[in-house]
Design an enzyme around this catalytic site. Structure first.
Site, mmCIF file in Angstrom:
data_model
loop_
_atom_site.group_PDB
_atom_site.id
_atom_site.type_symbol
_atom_site.label_atom_id
_atom_site.label_comp_id
_atom_site.label_asym_id
_atom_site.label_seq_id
_atom_site.Cartn_x
_atom_site.Cartn_y
_atom_site.Cartn_z
ATOM 1 N N SER A 73 -2.501 36.607 7.720
ATOM 2 C CA SER A 73 -1.804 36.468 8.998
ATOM 3 C C SER A 73 -1.807 37.822 9.670
ATOM 4 C CB SER A 73 -0.364 35.991 8.776
ATOM 5 O OG SER A 73 0.301 35.809 10.010
ATOM 6 N N CYS B 123 -14.325 24.024 9.977
ATOM 7 C CA CYS B 123 -15.308 22.938 10.014
ATOM 8 C C CYS B 123 -14.626 21.578 10.000
ATOM 9 C CB CYS B 123 -16.270 23.061 8.837
ATOM 10 S SG CYS B 123 -15.472 23.145 7.215
ATOM 11 N N THR C 188 5.703 32.934 10.697
ATOM 12 C CA THR C 188 6.346 33.192 9.408
ATOM 13 C C THR C 188 7.835 32.878 9.447
ATOM 14 O OG1 THR C 188 4.714 34.908 8.910
ATOM 15 C CG2 THR C 188 6.744 34.925 7.621
ATOM 16 N N CYS D 166 -11.012 28.580 5.618
ATOM 17 C CA CYS D 166 -10.351 28.635 6.929
ATOM 18 C C CYS D 166 -10.161 27.248 7.530
ATOM 19 C CB CYS D 166 -11.122 29.538 7.885
ATOM 20 S SG CYS D 166 -12.664 28.837 8.514
ATOM 21 N N CYS E 264 -18.402 28.444 11.948
ATOM 22 C CA CYS E 264 -17.988 28.895 10.621
ATOM 23 C C CYS E 264 -18.095 30.417 10.531
ATOM 24 C CB CYS E 264 -18.853 28.258 9.537
ATOM 25 S SG CYS E 264 -18.535 28.936 7.892
ATOM 26 N N CYS F 116 -17.407 30.145 1.272
ATOM 27 C CA CYS F 116 -16.259 29.622 2.016
ATOM 28 C C CYS F 116 -15.010 30.482 1.820
ATOM 29 C CB CYS F 116 -15.989 28.189 1.567
ATOM 30 S SG CYS F 116 -14.621 27.397 2.420
ATOM 31 N N ARG G 214 -8.652 32.321 8.960
ATOM 32 C CA ARG G 214 -7.851 31.137 8.658
ATOM 33 C C ARG G 214 -7.597 30.352 9.930
ATOM 34 N NH1 ARG G 214 -1.435 31.647 8.381
ATOM 35 N NH2 ARG G 214 -1.800 29.519 9.052
#
Length: 546
Positions: free
Chosen positions: A55, A521, A337, A518, A489, A515, A301
């Site tokens: 984050s 896709c 958060t 995130c 991606c 990968c 992410r």
């Protein structure tokens, strides 16, 4: 190869929480504070707590103050008091600093943290209260009784080869049975996705919306960093129909956290979120800061952005949703958060208040409690700000000013549509101008970026990116959209490669080991035929201080 199914080992708890992020850990801590008699476990798919957490992150400390009142005496390892705020509108060669910072983005009293480090710091405090935390346990599916009620989760098997056979050291996943299951999977959780469909939890809400956030942590030469300084920007390199913006947070130890957020409601099938981030790094206001520095860690992410109108029902028989899994991030604040922790604590208080004679724990009533809480009041005030940008940058800015000035009291609510439906086919609209510049800063490409995510997957395990019809990829998708998966991606997972034996002369190649989890896709694919599922427990990125 077929295998005889053996009875699975079973562990039983009062409550199982899926995900050791801020929502899941806040829930577990608060529940054990209120009801130490309840048995609580938290399972986490990452190899260690925090390894999959990414984050910005500037946090509002009030929920943490309420959860752990003495936390400032022993703060997490990355925790810098917020200082000066700046907000910029960028052009290719310069920009304009706003004379004031929008109210939602003023950070006096807040803290810049690494959310991964914060979660790793919270975990032992949960364990000290009796919470059992199991990293490396990937929940592969939910368990249900004959009536459909959620009764726990099944952990994925370990040691399964790509062809489905059992490798030496194969271990069958256990069943974790619980009176209540709490989903705290973060954005686009794969179990949550299935449960929303099964229980029609989104029947009365708009489709959820998302962005992709890509972040890097840099070590800079001494003297450049102003600890606590917070800079946000919008404008270049995004065009006026693409929602995008950056963050640049000055940490201690001559480090900066930088990142770029692209709305996944973008229209242009040729848009590349990763390239937009790298272009922003080469802006004249940013590049001089970074030159001579080195990347320490990087990742990406999904960010949940639908807000108030996209909130699904957050309860179902035997389970409930909290945090980003529910969709509680406040987009104008660029913060989720505090909302995650709020919802986790509220869920814990809801559960702790139950005094059933038979020991049962019930999710009933949590949806109403969340909707009546300050967390939802906060989202309602800003419900029209992000959807306003779907009409373009300038309308979005004017709309934001109006909604801020009226505290969200407009008598209307803008609707949200599914992000994948916004993608235009090739040739449908004029190609946006990409006035990109030559870039020289690291990393040189997406594969180099994957290195800084330290992502690891056993190559010989079932592919965790399920494409239900790969023929679509080399026919319709190639013709209509030019295979946007190869561009959206950030980890170069999807490639179209030559295949002489195939009718089209090409095939889809999935580089699943790249990968970074995130979920882009799963969200943006225009045919909705990609399903992201959990790989073997412990697989994936190993983020450091992201």
């Amino acid at each position: 190869m077929q295998h005889v199914s053996e009875p699975r080992d079973v562990m039983e708890y009062d409550v199982v929480t899926v995900g050791a992020g801020p929502a899941g850990l806040a829930f577990a801590i608060r529940l054990k504070q209120l009801r130490p008699d309840l048995s609580v476990c938290v399972i986490e798919k990452a190899s260690t707590v925090g390894a999959h957490i990414l984050s910005g992150a500037v946090i509002e400390p009030q929920p943490l103050d309420a959860l752990l009142p003495g936390w400032r005496d022993n703060p997490p390892p990355v925790c810098v008091p917020a200082g000066e705020d700046e907000f910029w509108f960028l052009t290719k060669t310069g920009g304009t600093k706003f004379p004031f910072v929008p109210p939602q983005m003023r950070n006096h009293g807040n803290f810049i943290v690494s959310l991964g480090a914060l979660c790793a710091w919270l975990a032992p405090q949960a364990e000290a209260l009796g919470v059992e935390i199991y990293p490396g346990f990937a929940a592969a599916e939910t368990l249900h009784d004959a009536g459909g009620r959620v009764t726990g989760v099944r952990i994925g098997d370990m040691g399964v080869a790509k062809d489905g056979s059992h490798k030496p050291g194969y271990t069958q996943g256990i069943d974790i049975q619980a009176k209540l299951t709490v989903l705290a999977e973060g954005a686009r959780g794969h179990l949550t996705k299935r449960l929303i469909r099964k229980f029609e939890l989104d029947r009365d809400s708009d489709p959820q919306n998302w962005s992709i956030g890509i972040k890097e942590l840099w070590q800079l030469p001494p003297g450049r960093v102003q600890p606590g300084k917070i800079v946000h920007s919008m404008g270049w390199p995004a065009d006026s129909h693409t929602y995008g913006g950056s963050f640049l947070y000055h940490l201690d130890g001559d480090r900066v956290a930088i990142g770029y957020v692209s709305g996944l409601d973008y229209r242009d099938p040729n848009y590349q979120p990763y390239e937009a981030f790298q272009q922003w790094k080469h802006h004249p206001h940013v590049k001089p800061l970074l030159e001579g520095g080195t990347i320490l860690s990087a990742g990406a992410r999904a960010i949940v952005t639908g807000g108030w109108q996209s909130l699904p029902k957050v309860e179902m028989p035997g389970a409930l949703l909290i945090g980003d899994t529910a969709g509680l991030l406040n987009v104008p604040k660029v913060k989720g958060t505090h909302q995650a922790m709020r919802s986790g604590m509220l869920a814990a208080e809801h559960v702790a208040a139950q005094k059933a004679d038979d020991g049962a724990l019930d999710s009933t009533g949590f949806d109403a409690a969340l909707r009546a809480s300050p967390a939802m009041a906060e989202l309602r005030k800003v419900r029209n700000i992000k959807p306003g940008f779907k009409k373009g940058l300038w309308f979005g800015l004017v709309n934001s000013a109006w909604e801020t000035a009226t505290a969200g009291l407009s008598p209307w609510t803008w609707k949200c549509k599914a992000d994948w439906s916004a993608l235009e086919k090739l040739g449908e609209a004029e190609q946006p101008k990409r006035d990109y510049v030559e870039r020289t800063l690291a990393p040189r490409d997406r594969l180099a970026g994957v290195y800084f995510a330290a992502t690891e997957h056993d190559e010989d395990q079932p592919v965790h990116l399920i494409v239900r019809d790969t023929n679509v990829c080399v026919t319709r998708c190639a013709e209509e959209y030019g295979n946007p998966c190869t561009r959206f991606c950030p980890a170069n997972v999807y490639e179209i490669v030559p295949e002489p034996a195939a009718p089209t002369g090409k095939r889809l190649q999935i580089n699943a080991a790249n990968c970074v989890h995130c979920k882009t896709c799963d969200i943006k694919d225009p045919y909705q035929i990609i399903d992201w599922v959990t790989p073997e427990g412990g697989s994936g990125p190993n983020y450091q201080n992201l």
